[in-house]
Structures are given as C-alpha cells and as structure tokens.
Design an enzyme around this catalytic site. Structure first.
Site, PDB file in Angstrom:
ATOM      1  CB  VAL A  40      22.134 -29.864  71.521  1.00 50.65           C
ATOM      2  CG1 VAL A  40      22.437 -28.471  70.983  1.00 50.65           C
ATOM      3  CG2 VAL A  40      23.420 -30.612  71.841  1.00 50.65           C
ATOM      4  CG  HIS A  41      15.980 -27.234  74.242  1.00 52.96           C
ATOM      5  ND1 HIS A  41      15.603 -25.904  74.258  1.00 52.96           N
ATOM      6  CD2 HIS A  41      14.843 -27.959  74.164  1.00 52.96           C
ATOM      7  CE1 HIS A  41      14.282 -25.841  74.202  1.00 52.96           C
ATOM      8  NE2 HIS A  41      13.797 -27.067  74.138  1.00 52.96           N
TER       9      HIS A  41
END
Length: 178
Positions: free
Chosen positions: A96-97
């Site tokens: 999750v960026h």
C-alpha cells in the site's frame, strides 16, 4: 548524561492511537480498498514504476479521506512512512503506497499506526495522510495497491469498473490462483 548512556538501546517511538477500524469484505483472494475514492487501473497511475507494473499488478484509488486501512488480513512486513507492506494470511504480498514521489517528504504528512511484525485485519487503520502536505509539495496522493508477488498468480485484476467510486473496505482487486 554519563559515558555509558550513549550505548543504551533507544526505545522505539510509540505508535500513535489509531482511529476505529471499518468493516471490510476480507477474503483469501481479494484486496479491499484502502481508502474511499475513485478506483483506477494500475496503467493510469501517474508514475511509470507503478503504471508499468514493476512492483506488481493491482490498482490505485484517488482518496477522498485521510485514513488508509489494511486491505487484507496478515502480517506487516515493512513500514516506510508513506507505504506499508503486508503479507496476507493467504500468501498475497501487498504494498500500500501513498502518492507519487512522496518518499521525498521523508515521512512528513504521514502518521503510521502499525509497525513491522504487527498482525492486522482488513479494515484496520495503518496510516493517516495529510493530503494538504502532499498537495503543497506538488505531489499526487493516489493510494496504490500492488500485489508484489503477482507472478505467482494466474491473474490479479481490478474487481470494479475503472473510475468507479469505491468505499474503503470494499473489494477492489481479485487474485486468481494458478
């Protein structure tokens, strides 16, 4: 401070109190939206590393809110201020960026609620983002959801139509096993 004080192990900073968890449609072969907003294809992420699927297949969401939730049940493998890696209980490696080039902020505008080694459940808060800090720095704030071990699966596909508004915790990616 005495001479030997400099050799004492420093305590890890405390993890701040997180907001309440949300309901999530968790499952072995699905990833839930980490934020509410407009879901887009990975190819439409304004970053060649993500749009070229170098870090894996998946999607991104243009956020409406500032809390980022775990998309799967699993173990936190890495935290980097603007990103969280999770190994799901079913073997899906998820990154999750938050944002494009937000690594340059060096953590400014991000509050982490988890640390490496923590067990998380889908819908549990993992990050808070200050979207105004990201915007003021001139960066995009899309939240990328990448399956970094995509090659181990037959398919990793967007589960909704592109440009669809999704709720945090709803299914946005389906993983098909070989």
């Amino acid at each position: 401070m005495g001479l030997f004080d400099m050799f004492k192990k420093k305590e890890a900073p405390a993890v701040p109190a997180a907001p309440a968890a949300i309901e999530a449609e968790a499952g072995a072969d699905v990833l839930c939206a980490p934020v509410s907003g407009k879901a887009i294809k990975m190819a439409d992420v304004p970053d060649p590393v993500f749009s070229g699927e170098v870090l894996g297949k998946g999607c991104a969401v243009w956020p409406e809110d500032e809390v980022v939730y775990a998309p799967v049940n699993g173990k936190v493998t890495v935290t980097m201020g603007h990103a969280v890696g999770i190994m799901s209980d079913s073997g899906v490696e998820v990154l999750v960026h938050v944002g494009v080039d937000t690594v340059n902020l060096q953590g400014k505008g991000f509050t982490g609620y988890v640390k490496q080694g923590d067990q998380v459940v889908a819908g549990q808060p993992v990050l808070k983002i200050d979207r105004s800090v990201i915007a003021e720095a001139g960066y995009k704030d899309c939240v990328v959801l990448a399956v970094s071990n995509s090659a181990e699966f037959e398919a990793v596909e967007l589960a909704v139509e592109p440009e669809t508004t999704v709720a945090a915790g709803s299914v946005v990616v389906k993983v098909k096993r070989k």
